[in-house]
Scaffold this motif. Sequence first.
Motif, mmCIF file in Angstrom:
data_model
loop_
_atom_site.group_PDB
_atom_site.id
_atom_site.type_symbol
_atom_site.label_atom_id
_atom_site.label_comp_id
_atom_site.label_asym_id
_atom_site.label_seq_id
_atom_site.Cartn_x
_atom_site.Cartn_y
_atom_site.Cartn_z
ATOM 1 N N GLN A 166 25.804 24.496 -7.791
ATOM 2 C CA GLN A 166 25.991 25.911 -8.127
ATOM 3 C C GLN A 166 27.419 26.362 -7.837
ATOM 4 O OE1 GLN A 166 22.747 27.265 -5.623
ATOM 5 N NE2 GLN A 166 21.450 27.706 -7.406
ATOM 6 N N VAL A 167 27.985 25.844 -6.755
ATOM 7 C CA VAL A 167 29.397 26.119 -6.474
ATOM 8 C C VAL A 167 30.263 25.576 -7.604
ATOM 9 C CG1 VAL A 167 31.326 25.671 -4.911
ATOM 10 C CG2 VAL A 167 29.044 26.133 -3.978
ATOM 11 N N ALA A 168 29.918 24.376 -8.069
ATOM 12 C CA ALA A 168 30.675 23.762 -9.164
ATOM 13 C C ALA A 168 30.615 24.619 -10.425
ATOM 14 C CB ALA A 168 30.135 22.360 -9.446
ATOM 15 N N TRP A 169 29.418 25.071 -10.784
ATOM 16 C CA TRP A 169 29.292 25.896 -11.991
ATOM 17 C C TRP A 169 30.000 27.244 -11.812
ATOM 18 C CZ3 TRP A 169 28.719 23.966 -16.426
ATOM 19 C CH2 TRP A 169 27.871 22.871 -16.666
ATOM 20 N N SER A 170 30.022 27.761 -10.592
ATOM 21 C CA SER A 170 30.781 28.988 -10.343
ATOM 22 C C SER A 170 32.278 28.751 -10.525
ATOM 23 C CB SER A 170 30.508 29.514 -8.927
ATOM 24 O OG SER A 170 29.223 30.079 -8.832
ATOM 25 N N ALA A 171 32.759 27.595 -10.067
ATOM 26 C CA ALA A 171 34.175 27.262 -10.238
ATOM 27 C C ALA A 171 34.544 27.114 -11.711
ATOM 28 C CB ALA A 171 34.503 25.970 -9.489
ATOM 29 N N ILE A 172 33.550 26.840 -12.537
ATOM 30 C CA ILE A 172 33.735 26.653 -13.976
ATOM 31 C C ILE A 172 33.610 27.978 -14.736
ATOM 32 C CG2 ILE A 172 32.644 25.546 -15.999
ATOM 33 C CD1 ILE A 172 31.961 23.208 -14.040
ATOM 34 N N GLY A 173 33.063 29.013 -14.044
ATOM 35 C CA GLY A 173 32.910 30.315 -14.689
ATOM 36 C C GLY A 173 31.518 30.596 -15.179
ATOM 37 N N GLN A 174 30.536 29.920 -14.607
ATOM 38 C CA GLN A 174 29.132 30.130 -14.981
ATOM 39 C C GLN A 174 28.356 30.540 -13.724
ATOM 40 O OE1 GLN A 174 29.311 29.465 -19.169
ATOM 41 N NE2 GLN A 174 27.662 30.170 -17.878
ATOM 42 N N HIS A 175 27.156 30.012 -13.522
ATOM 43 C CA HIS A 175 26.281 30.371 -12.406
ATOM 44 C C HIS A 175 26.057 31.879 -12.407
ATOM 45 C CE1 HIS A 175 24.032 30.041 -8.804
ATOM 46 N NE2 HIS A 175 24.971 30.475 -7.984
ATOM 47 N N LEU A 176 26.478 32.595 -11.373
ATOM 48 C CA LEU A 176 26.279 34.044 -11.290
ATOM 49 C C LEU A 176 27.572 34.825 -11.519
ATOM 50 C CD1 LEU A 176 23.971 34.124 -8.116
ATOM 51 C CD2 LEU A 176 23.268 34.102 -10.515
ATOM 52 N N ASP A 177 28.625 34.162 -11.980
ATOM 53 C CA ASP A 177 29.939 34.799 -12.127
ATOM 54 C C ASP A 177 29.903 35.933 -13.149
ATOM 55 O OD1 ASP A 177 30.548 32.667 -10.544
ATOM 56 O OD2 ASP A 177 32.157 31.876 -11.807
ATOM 57 N N LEU A 178 30.555 37.039 -12.791
ATOM 58 C CA LEU A 178 30.756 38.162 -13.709
ATOM 59 C C LEU A 178 32.144 38.737 -13.462
ATOM 60 C CD1 LEU A 178 27.341 40.068 -13.324
ATOM 61 C CD2 LEU A 178 28.081 38.737 -15.326
ATOM 62 N N VAL A 179 32.862 39.040 -14.536
ATOM 63 C CA VAL A 179 34.180 39.666 -14.404
ATOM 64 C C VAL A 179 34.280 40.854 -15.344
ATOM 65 C CG1 VAL A 179 35.305 37.504 -13.730
ATOM 66 C CG2 VAL A 179 35.305 38.191 -16.135
ATOM 67 N N ASN A 180 35.076 41.827 -14.938
ATOM 68 C CA ASN A 180 35.387 42.962 -15.797
ATOM 69 C C ASN A 180 36.648 42.648 -16.596
ATOM 70 O OD1 ASN A 180 37.345 45.678 -15.643
ATOM 71 N ND2 ASN A 180 35.329 45.984 -16.571
ATOM 72 N N PRO A 181 36.663 42.902 -17.901
ATOM 73 C CA PRO A 181 37.831 42.549 -18.721
ATOM 74 C C PRO A 181 39.137 43.177 -18.250
ATOM 75 C CG PRO A 181 35.946 42.999 -20.129
ATOM 76 C CD PRO A 181 35.532 43.372 -18.736
ATOM 77 N N CYS A 182 39.108 44.449 -17.866
ATOM 78 C CA CYS A 182 40.343 45.109 -17.422
ATOM 79 C C CYS A 182 40.888 44.442 -16.165
ATOM 80 C CB CYS A 182 40.071 46.593 -17.175
ATOM 81 S SG CYS A 182 41.541 47.530 -16.684
ATOM 82 N N ARG A 183 40.031 44.168 -15.211
ATOM 83 C CA ARG A 183 40.465 43.511 -13.985
ATOM 84 C C ARG A 183 41.012 42.118 -14.253
ATOM 85 N NH1 ARG A 183 42.692 43.805 -9.228
ATOM 86 N NH2 ARG A 183 41.255 45.388 -8.400
ATOM 87 N N PHE A 184 40.339 41.353 -15.099
ATOM 88 C CA PHE A 184 40.800 39.990 -15.353
ATOM 89 C C PHE A 184 42.130 40.004 -16.100
ATOM 90 C CE2 PHE A 184 40.747 35.571 -16.686
ATOM 91 C CZ PHE A 184 40.166 34.947 -15.585
ATOM 92 N N MET A 185 42.316 40.956 -17.003
ATOM 93 C CA MET A 185 43.598 41.091 -17.697
ATOM 94 C C MET A 185 44.726 41.331 -16.698
ATOM 95 S SD MET A 185 44.730 43.952 -20.534
ATOM 96 C CE MET A 185 44.826 45.234 -19.261
ATOM 97 N N THR A 186 44.449 42.115 -15.670
ATOM 98 C CA THR A 186 45.462 42.385 -14.656
ATOM 99 C C THR A 186 45.813 41.121 -13.879
ATOM 100 O OG1 THR A 186 44.561 44.621 -14.448
ATOM 101 C CG2 THR A 186 46.053 43.894 -12.734
ATOM 102 N N PHE A 187 44.826 40.258 -13.645
ATOM 103 C CA PHE A 187 45.094 38.979 -12.990
ATOM 104 C C PHE A 187 45.997 38.112 -13.865
ATOM 105 C CE2 PHE A 187 43.671 34.526 -11.962
ATOM 106 C CZ PHE A 187 44.288 34.464 -10.719
ATOM 107 N N MET A 188 45.804 38.175 -15.190
ATOM 108 C CA MET A 188 46.700 37.459 -16.100
ATOM 109 C C MET A 188 48.133 37.969 -15.942
ATOM 110 S SD MET A 188 44.820 35.222 -17.669
ATOM 111 C CE MET A 188 44.096 35.122 -16.028
ATOM 112 N N GLY A 189 48.262 39.288 -15.795
ATOM 113 C CA GLY A 189 49.580 39.860 -15.579
ATOM 114 C C GLY A 189 50.211 39.386 -14.284
ATOM 115 N N ALA A 190 49.383 39.171 -13.256
ATOM 116 C CA ALA A 190 49.900 38.690 -11.970
ATOM 117 C C ALA A 190 50.437 37.269 -12.082
ATOM 118 C CB ALA A 190 48.808 38.770 -10.908
ATOM 119 N N ILE A 191 49.744 36.430 -12.834
ATOM 120 C CA ILE A 191 50.256 35.071 -13.050
ATOM 121 C C ILE A 191 51.596 35.139 -13.768
ATOM 122 C CG2 ILE A 191 49.834 32.843 -14.161
ATOM 123 C CD1 ILE A 191 46.824 33.433 -13.900
ATOM 124 N N ALA A 192 51.662 35.972 -14.812
ATOM 125 C CA ALA A 192 52.900 36.110 -15.583
ATOM 126 C C ALA A 192 54.032 36.661 -14.725
ATOM 127 C CB ALA A 192 52.663 37.034 -16.776
#
Length: 457
Positions: free
Chosen positions: A304-330
């Motif tokens: 289950q940890v493995a599937w979470s690391a892959i973006g499955q299992h119980l993972d949920l993200v908000n699009p606005c928040r994840f977009m901001t993380f993309m900006g942080a990488i950039a």
Amino acid sequence: MNRVAHRTTIALLLALILIGGMAIFVVQFVKDGSDWVVFEGNPHIYNGTNIGCGVVTDRDGALLLSALDGWEYSADVSIRESTVHWLGDRYGYISAPTVAHYAEDMAGYSLANGLYAYSGLGGKAKMTISAELQKVALEAMGDYRGTVAAYNYKTGEILCAVSTPNFDPDDVPDIDGDSSGAYEGVYLNRFTQVTYVPGSIFKLVTAAAALEELDDAENTTFYCSGEYDMGADQVTCKVVHGDMDLEQALAASCNCYFAQLSEVLGGDRLQSYVDKYHITDSLEFDGITTATGKFDIHNAAPVQVAWSAIGQHLDLVNPCRFMTFMGAIAGGGKAAEPYIISEVSSGNSVSYRAKTTMSEQLLNQDAAETLKSLMRNNVYQVYGDGYFPGLSVCAKSGTAEVGGDKEPNSTFAGFVMDEEYPLAFIAVVENGGAGSSTCVPIVSDVILACKDYLDAR
């Protein structure tokens, strides 16, 4: 004589009570008058729960909404449809917290002059979005349900953000009577109010954690046989990838590689980096609080940890928040916090002007630069630079399984690394299938339109 004195005393006491009451009222009026004025029941300011005074324009001054005499939207139906989740509808089914948040500024209240809005004029709120870019994004989404957005990760300005499905507020369909499912979730702004299973775009989070935590993570190799046994269960890939390093695994989106990487990291350390990056935290800006994501591996089995690391299992993200993380990488580990109202004025005075606010250092600069290179390789080797001519785009796609007999959700997130086009983006298509085939063309249309828009300025 005693009776006169008694009556005089009572009169003085009543006068003192009156004066004291008036003093309390004046103090309260001075202190809380603006709050009294902008309460939601004031018909001079609100129409139901939405703003009922002033005008709202896009970043270039194009009219989006006038509430000077009833509600008047843009004359362009595409602009009306693409902005309804930001402006709200006449009946309050779609709330517009962004505009309502600045009710006091738009109303132009002052202690001396009262309400500027009471004159029938109201103030003006200027949004950061471009009406023309909204139209492009709406057309790119077509009949899909989901969201696509782009923002400037240096300034925080949201250039476009469209949620679908939507409707024309000047021609409201029979939503309650619809049985086709075309309007499912139409009252929600999917960019801010919804969370999604991320799928493989979450591998960027796991890769970032590995780059920060492990020595020489970039050159760490694992073997993919198409399946990786983890006790009573296994993680699978659709093909056998063989020996892979991090760059190759991210480009191929190898589940088996990231399952083995999750074992090396361990669940506790992975959780700590998710917390550090604020991936599941809500964002607050302009009266909006985005939906809170989820990353729950408490007492989870290794698979289950493995599937979470892959973006499955119980993972949920908000699009606005994840977009901001993309900006942080950039941005080398940090990015500007997003906002959508740039300025509010009443009369000839500016009552509010947005300022750029940078996030904390979410990931270290070396990890961010390496991850940027890995994401650039994804586009060059897998998705194709032909979708983004003239731009150096870094990205990752995802295909998020949602269970049952439903098609997977499609996701695609990333940024442009060119200095003159500091754009981070995200696209989510519900039940759209493969992220690369569904979302890449959508993002291509939006980002190229953003490039043309910035070139024209």
